[in-house]
Design a protein around this motif. Structure first.
Motif, PDB file in Angstrom:
ATOM      1  N   PHE A   1     -21.386 -27.405 -33.165  1.00 19.23           N
ATOM      2  CA  PHE A   1     -21.634 -27.327 -31.724  1.00 19.23           C
ATOM      3  C   PHE A   1     -22.462 -28.530 -31.251  1.00 19.23           C
TER       4      PHE A   1
ATOM      5  N   GLU B   1     -29.052 -24.005 -21.609  1.00 19.91           N
ATOM      6  CA  GLU B   1     -27.658 -23.831 -22.024  1.00 19.91           C
ATOM      7  C   GLU B   1     -27.607 -22.620 -22.943  1.00 19.91           C
TER       8      GLU B   1
ATOM      9  N   SER C   1     -14.427 -13.825 -30.173  1.00 23.06           N
ATOM     10  CA  SER C   1     -13.599 -14.158 -29.019  1.00 23.06           C
ATOM     11  C   SER C   1     -12.657 -13.013 -28.668  1.00 23.06           C
TER      12      SER C   1
ATOM     13  N   TYR D   1     -29.966 -18.480 -27.183  1.00 26.82           N
ATOM     14  CA  TYR D   1     -28.810 -17.734 -27.700  1.00 26.82           C
ATOM     15  C   TYR D   1     -28.996 -16.240 -27.460  1.00 26.82           C
TER      16      TYR D   1
ATOM     17  N   LEU E   1     -25.886 -19.952 -25.621  1.00 30.32           N
ATOM     18  CA  LEU E   1     -24.897 -19.725 -26.674  1.00 30.32           C
ATOM     19  C   LEU E   1     -24.777 -18.218 -26.886  1.00 30.32           C
TER      20      LEU E   1
ATOM     21  N   GLY F   1     -18.132 -21.883 -18.024  1.00 32.65           N
ATOM     22  CA  GLY F   1     -18.685 -23.017 -18.754  1.00 32.65           C
ATOM     23  C   GLY F   1     -20.167 -22.934 -19.027  1.00 32.65           C
TER      24      GLY F   1
ATOM     25  N   SER G   1     -21.456 -20.904 -24.113  1.00 33.60           N
ATOM     26  CA  SER G   1     -20.575 -21.357 -25.193  1.00 33.60           C
ATOM     27  C   SER G   1     -20.552 -20.285 -26.281  1.00 33.60           C
TER      28      SER G   1
END
Length: 322
Positions: free
Chosen positions: A160, A124, A131, A170, A126, A146, A149
């Motif tokens: 988180f 996953e 933004s 990350y 990050l 998705g 993140s």
């Protein structure tokens, strides 16, 4: 001592400042495309975040758009900006048979590749960043919806909730404040000791060097002027770094006409720097504005020597063009 009627002003120029290798490559890409193909050359998004640069390229025949659907069917080339684009953009361009030239900074491309590798390895991902910034939009758009993140703040890092805390990685936006990013990474590593980071820091050399120069100069001056655009992340960070490093006042200006003389009128010393997308001619314009009001004693404080060079996109290199 004042000379004539003008008060004296000590000016410390931060070095390095202004254009980085990625920005030079992006601007040169548009100018080379104009020379090879002739105008117009379409550019998706501002090639770099600087109005002076964009306006100069417009005068030469560049047409700037935010999305490809603003471009008519054309044989003219389409350049992708230094900030990078989601994968859907070149796919759309291929569907429309556009000639495309990718001016994405190689250091942004490095982050894209890192995110893809983590995703392929089942992690996953990050992304530490802001933004809506084009670089963040482009990086998030490298993977399926998705899959990445966005972590914007220390609070975001604290709250988180991962799918699997032992299978995380990350990456970061390249133009962040070094301290801000380090603070978020520290929180993530404390919460998720197994998290995997980049082999080499994602915050680019130019961002790091410009911030380091500001840190050295900021405690020595009454005010700091950062030449750059309000939508330039690395320029905004330079202003923040100056204040954090002890400068009593800092302002970000696009041109000399933006200088706030009410705030700057009584200073005895001044630091000057420029974001990575601001040309040196605008620094000179700011210095000229101060020289009209003060007798300047100008010196330079260096934090690093920069000799980084990125070649043009392959279709624009001389041997390819010939």
């Amino acid at each position: 001592m004042p000379v004539g009627d003008k008060p004296s002003l000590r000016v410390i120029l931060c070095s390095p400042r202004g254009f980085c290798a990625g920005v030079v490559r992006a601007i040169d890409s548009v100018e080379r495309a104009l020379a090879l193909y002739g105008p117009p050359v379409y550019v998706r998004h501002e090639i770099v975040h600087n109005r002076y640069v964009v306006d100069s390229l417009k005068l030469k025949g560049a047409i700037f758009v935010e999305e490809l659907d603003e471009i008519p069917d054309t044989d003219a080339p389409v350049v992708f900006s230094a900030h990078g684009v989601p994968k859907s953009v070149p796919e759309d361009a291929r569907d429309r048979h556009f000639i495309t030239l990718d001016a994405t900074c190689p250091l942004v491309t490095k982050v894209h590749r890192e995110a893809e590798i983590h995703f392929r390895r089942g992690r996953e991902v990050l992304l530490i960043g802001h933004s809506g910034h084009p670089e963040v939009v482009g990086t998030m758009g490298q993977l399926p919806p998705g899959a990445i993140s966005l972590i914007e703040t220390p609070e975001g890092a604290r709250t988180f909730v991962p799918k699997d805390p032992d299978n995380l990685a990350y990456v970061t936006q390249t133009t962040l404040s070094i301290e801000d990013a380090a603070g978020i990474v520290t929180i993530l590593k404390e919460r998720f000791p197994a998290i995997v980071g980049p082999h080499k820091d994602d915050i680019c050399y130019a961002t790091t060097n410009r911030q380091e120069a500001v840190k050295r100069v900021a405690p020595l001056v009454d005010a700091m002027v950062v030449v750059g655009a309000p939508n330039s992340s690395n320029s905004q960070r330079l202003k923040e770094v100056a204040l954090r490093a002890g400068c009593p006042y800092a302002e970000l200006v696009q041109r000399a006409t933006d200088l706030d003389w009410e705030k700057l009128g009584a200073i005895k010393s001044l630091g000057v720097t420029a974001g990575a997308s601001a040309p040196e001619v605008l620094v000179e314009e700011v210095l000229d504005a101060f020289a009209q009001r003060y007798t300047l004693a100008v010196e330079t404080m260096a934090a690093a020597d920069e000799s980084v060079f990125f070649p043009l996109p392959r279709p624009l290199r001389s041997e390819a063009a010939e």
